[in-house]
Design an enzyme around this catalytic site. Structure first.
Site, PDB file in Angstrom:
ATOM      1  N   HIS A  50       0.843  -1.199   0.000  1.00 57.66           N
ATOM      2  CA  HIS A  50       0.000   0.000   0.000  1.00 57.66           C
ATOM      3  C   HIS A  50       0.885   1.259   0.000  1.00 57.66           C
ATOM      4  CE1 HIS A  50      -3.400   2.627   1.240  1.00 57.66           C
ATOM      5  NE2 HIS A  50      -2.414   3.279   1.838  1.00 57.66           N
ATOM      6  N   GLU A  51       1.918   1.257   0.845  1.00 59.75           N
ATOM      7  CA  GLU A  51       2.822   2.420   0.905  1.00 59.75           C
ATOM      8  C   GLU A  51       3.571   2.585  -0.416  1.00 59.75           C
ATOM      9  OE1 GLU A  51       2.543   4.619   3.147  1.00 59.75           O
ATOM     10  OE2 GLU A  51       1.123   3.384   4.249  1.00 59.75           O
TER      11      GLU A  51
ATOM     12  N   HIS B 171       1.425   4.299  -3.015  1.00 59.13           N
ATOM     13  CA  HIS B 171       1.409   5.773  -3.022  1.00 59.13           C
ATOM     14  C   HIS B 171       2.549   6.308  -3.892  1.00 59.13           C
ATOM     15  CE1 HIS B 171      -1.826   6.586  -0.258  1.00 59.13           C
ATOM     16  NE2 HIS B 171      -1.284   5.905   0.728  1.00 59.13           N
TER      17      HIS B 171
ATOM     18  N   GLU C  48      -6.100   6.949  -1.253  1.00 61.37           N
ATOM     19  CA  GLU C  48      -6.064   5.750  -0.411  1.00 61.37           C
ATOM     20  C   GLU C  48      -6.638   4.553  -1.169  1.00 61.37           C
ATOM     21  OE1 GLU C  48      -4.584   5.138   2.364  1.00 61.37           O
ATOM     22  OE2 GLU C  48      -3.840   7.167   2.313  1.00 61.37           O
TER      23      GLU C  48
HETATM   24 ZN    ZN Z   1      -2.171   5.238   2.388  1.00 62.99          ZN
END
Ligand code: ZN
Length: 281
Positions: free
Chosen positions: A133-134, A137, A189
């Protein structure tokens, strides 16, 4: 001078396009402008400044080679997939903070994982989900877009010309403290969640790990008030959990490794370490 001209031109385009286009078009335009304004060298500079800021705040790295190798190998496996998506080298830092459930990524390709997150996660697939997830980004250029929104084209252009050293310090402090720059929009997100499940699935983990981790931190929230930094920038609403779950079901991505044995060993080592009052290893 030429760069300044380009920047002024881009600002005019940005102002002209910001109204009257779809959300997706707007995001694409913003991403193009932001990546044009923030050079690779500037990203490396921001990455270094955040790292120095964290050190200044007393952040310490976990040096246990088993723990570090564990996190690095997860990132390496995900990275095989990330490279395909056009991101440069990634540097992994495991921070010694057993009370903090947190992870974040900065421009310049730095991924920070707090030992509290490794202790809270139930297995390797959950850790992989959060790290993916990081990385998501970074892949989607969210930090650069966030810089554009917060500082505007003129300040970013001045920064590119080395004219705004205090802005660099401000950016570094914001990332290091989980401030404005660390907080992404809901759309960002969702996009990072989508990238995360794709990366973990391709790398062979059970992509449901991210959903399990969301549920876990949501349940922990009441028990550890104030300790869940990741939650403050990643609200785990029922909507969000349901969205990721439905996406996995639709794609039929429900199998894969959980890496529970390796994860248990890492947690055992981290616990022994925090019991010993974080004695140097
Ligand atoms: Zn995030």
């Amino acid at each position: 001078m030429r760069r300044m001209f380009l920047v002024t031109g881009l600002a005019a385009v940005f102002a002209g396009f910001a109204t009257g286009c779809t959300q997706r078009q707007r995001v694409n335009i913003e991403t193009e402008i932001a990546t044009a304004l923030v050079s690779d060298e500037q990203e490396r500079q921001i990455g270094r400044a955040v790292h120095e800021e964290l050190e200044r705040q007393g952040a310490r790295a976990v040096r246990d080679p088993v723990v570090v190798a564990y996190v690095e190998s997860i990132v390496r496996s995900l990275l095989g997939e990330v490279r395909r998506e056009g991101t440069g080298p990634v540097h992994v830092h495991v921070l010694d903070a057993p009370e903090e459930v947190n992870a974040f990524a900065t421009p310049g390709g730095h991924v920070y994982v707090f030992s509290g997150l490794l202790l809270a996660a139930g297995d390797e697939a959950e850790v992989a989900g959060v790290l993916a997830h990081e990385l998501g980004h970074l892949v989607a250029h969210h930090p650069e877009r966030r810089l554009l929104w917060l500082f505007g084209t003129e300040t970013l252009a001045a920064l590119a010309l080395g004219e705004e050293p205090h802005v660099l310090a401000q950016i570094a402090a914001s990332f290091a403290q989980g401030g404005l720059l660390a907080a992404n929009s809901r759309a960002d997100e969702n996009e990072a969640d989508e990238i995360a499940v794709r990366l973990t699935h391709r790398a062979g983990w059970d992509p449901r790990g991210l959903v399990r981790f969301f549920r876990r931190v949501r349940d922990l929230e009441g028990d550890l008030p104030g300790l869940l930094a990741w939650l403050s920038t990643h609200p785990t609403s029922t909507d969000r959990i349901e969205r990721v779950r439905a996406m996995l079901e639709e794609r039929g991505w429900e199998g894969g490794a959980d890496g529970a044995v390796e994860h248990d060993e890492v947690r055992r080592r981290l616990r022994a370490r925090s019991d010993a009052g974080s004695a140097p290893s």
